[in-house]
Design a protein around this motif. Structure first.
Motif, PDB file in Angstrom:
ATOM      1  N   ALA A   3      -5.712  -1.759  -1.500  1.00 28.61           N
ATOM      2  CA  ALA A   3      -7.080  -1.543  -0.998  1.00 28.61           C
ATOM      3  C   ALA A   3      -7.769  -0.429  -1.769  1.00 28.61           C
ATOM      4  N   ARG A   4      -7.006   0.638  -2.037  1.00 26.42           N
ATOM      5  CA  ARG A   4      -7.571   1.777  -2.775  1.00 26.42           C
ATOM      6  C   ARG A   4      -7.938   1.359  -4.197  1.00 26.42           C
ATOM      7  N   LEU A   5      -7.049   0.589  -4.832  1.00 26.21           N
ATOM      8  CA  LEU A   5      -7.309   0.149  -6.208  1.00 26.21           C
ATOM      9  C   LEU A   5      -8.510  -0.800  -6.251  1.00 26.21           C
ATOM     10  N   GLU A   6      -8.639  -1.616  -5.203  1.00 25.08           N
ATOM     11  CA  GLU A   6      -9.779  -2.554  -5.147  1.00 25.08           C
ATOM     12  C   GLU A   6     -11.093  -1.784  -4.972  1.00 25.08           C
ATOM     13  N   TYR A  44      -0.197  -2.528   0.794  1.00 17.90           N
ATOM     14  CA  TYR A  44      -1.598  -2.960   0.946  1.00 17.90           C
ATOM     15  C   TYR A  44      -2.611  -1.816   0.932  1.00 17.90           C
ATOM     16  N   PRO A  45      -2.271  -0.647   1.508  1.00 15.20           N
ATOM     17  CA  PRO A  45      -3.228   0.469   1.361  1.00 15.20           C
ATOM     18  C   PRO A  45      -3.453   0.854  -0.103  1.00 15.20           C
TER      19      PRO A  45
END
Lengths: 357, 110
Positions: free
Chosen positions: B56-59, B52-53
């Protein structure tokens, strides 16, 4: 005669070890720069000690300085933060910095400093004599412990509730302290205990310093939070609290991170701790929300405006336009307003800028 | 499905962003489905704490877009889909990894 050792901070031994490794002060300076950089990134003390300790053997073995081996302290520190996040190692702590146990200790230290400040102000304003009242004697302690209690309240509530609620609770305590101070000063101003030298306030400072030392020794050290999260509810609450304590994520983002973790765990059938590690290590993996951080900074500057404007108007009314101190306040107001505008411009800019992956 | 990855952990960490983007090429996926697909492709059992991190970074970088979807009887899920920027980033990244592979390959001497 036995000498008692002064208590050391958690970072002191490792900083001293850097100085002793080659007998060079510059190595300790490098380590201190690492500490400063990581502290600015809000990395907790233990991970800082771990990183510095891991890097030390090579300094001892090669006889080369840490700057030659690892490069500039700031860059090395930034690399370590990124690497820890990638490996799932915690950089933040789930425990608030301001603990209830520290309120009387740090409050007494603050009381010592306030007493010295009062002595200077009284010397400049009233000269060499001062009328001692209970209000004057207790003001430093009430002000010192009151400020630390307000901070402890803010952090303690922040681990369980959104930032707005925590701020309201902290401000509530601060308001109660201000009311208490006003009551103390106004209620005791006519009951003069003695008229004495203004330098007696230095004795008051010494008394508060001794009180701080005594409390530090007498009060039991706060224990660390149990690292074993017994169930998913506790884990979720602790994760949300840890993310909020970072002060660089919006409440919506905090809620989303927790919600997504729970949804994943529900699908995989595994417990949250098994799937995501400790709340502190999982919270450390998320990069800062620059927009939320910039917006909070802007709100912080904005909150200063009414205070500065009020004080400036008060000074202008009492001192008049010809008073140079009034003009200092006017300039301060302009500077704060300029900072507010800059902070909101930055917040708008951050909103329109994607973050690098 | 193998629990352990086919490659060393450091390689998996380095390639994870591109592996996640690649898994989204066929269509949107939620986090748990992505973890299963990555495991099928040999990246080992990827725990939520690692996945998930990255998402989150890609988002935040605009390479993927995400939205909550009502899953009927089960808990709501957050679906991720590849954006045009993400697709371009994936193509660039794969080309770079191919270059790296070429650079690593040594010709045998005469």
């Amino acid at each position: 005669m036995s000498r008692t050792r002064r208590p050391e901070g958690p970072l002191t031994p490792v900083l001293r070890a850097y100085r002793e490794a080659r007998g060079r002060g510059e190595d300790q300076a490098w380590a201190e720069q690492v500490v400063l950089t990581l502290a600015r990134e809000e990395v907790s003390p233990q991970p800082i000690v771990d990183e510095l300790r891991d890097a030390l053997p090579l300094v001892r073995e090669t006889g080369e300085g840490p700057a030659e081996l690892y490069g500039p302290a700031r860059e090395w520190a930034a690399e370590r933060v990124a690497d820890r996040a990638e490996r799932g190692l915690a950089t933040v702590d789930s425990t608030p910095d301001a603990r209830w146990r520290d309120v009387p200790v740090v409050g007494s230290v603050a009381a010592c400093l306030v007493s010295l400040l009062m002595m200077l102000v009284w010397l400049l304003r009233d000269g060499l004599t001062v009328e001692l009242t209970w209000g004057l004697l207790l003001l430093p302690l009430l002000a010192g412990t009151g400020v630390v209690a307000a901070l402890a309240t803010w952090e303690s509530v922040l681990t369980r509730r959104r930032a707005g609620v925590a701020a309201a609770a902290g401000l509530g305590v601060a308001a109660a302290v201000v009311a208490g101070l006003a009551w103390l000063l106004l209620g005791t101003r006519d009951a003069v205990l003695a008229t004495t030298s203004t330098f007696a306030l230095a004795l008051l400072a010494v008394g508060y310093a001794l009180l701080a030392g005594l409390l530090e020794r007498v009060l039991p050290q706060a224990g660390r939070r149990d690292t074993a999260a017994p169930d998913d509810e506790v884990w979720s609450r602790e994760l949300a609290g840890t993310l909020r304590l970072r002060l660089d994520l919006s409440e919506a983002r905090v809620t989303e991170i927790v919600r997504e973790a729970r949804a994943h765990a529900a699908r995989s059938g595994a417990g949250l701790r098994e799937e995501f590690g400790t709340p502190a290590s999982y919270a450390s993996r998320f990069s800062r929300d620059r927009v939320a951080r910039a917006r909070r900074a802007a709100w912080g500057w904005t909150a200063l405006v009414p205070v500065v404007v009020l004080l400036t108007v008060d000074r202008l009314v009492s001192g008049g336009g010809g008073d140079p101190v009034s003009w200092f306040w006017v300039l301060l107001t302009v500077a704060v307003c300029w900072s507010v505008a800059t902070a909101w411009r930055r917040a708008r800019r951050e909103r329109g800028r994607p973050q690098a992956a | 499905m193998p629990e352990t990855a086919r490659w060393p952990a450091a390689w998996v960490r380095a390639a994870l962003d591109l592996a996640v983007l690649g898994s989204l090429v066929p269509g949107p996926r939620h986090g748990y489905a992505l973890a299963q697909e990555l495991q099928d492709r040999g990246f080992g059992r990827l725990r939520g704490g690692s996945l998930y991190p990255v998402l989150a970074r890609l988002e935040e970088a605009g390479h993927v877009a995400a939205g909550w979807v009502d899953a009927g009887s089960g808990p709501a899920r957050k679906d991720y889909r590849l954006t045009a920027e993400g697709r371009a980033h994936l193509a660039e990244g794969l080309a770079s990894w191919a270059d790296l592979g070429e650079a690593l390959r040594m010709e045998e001497g005469p």
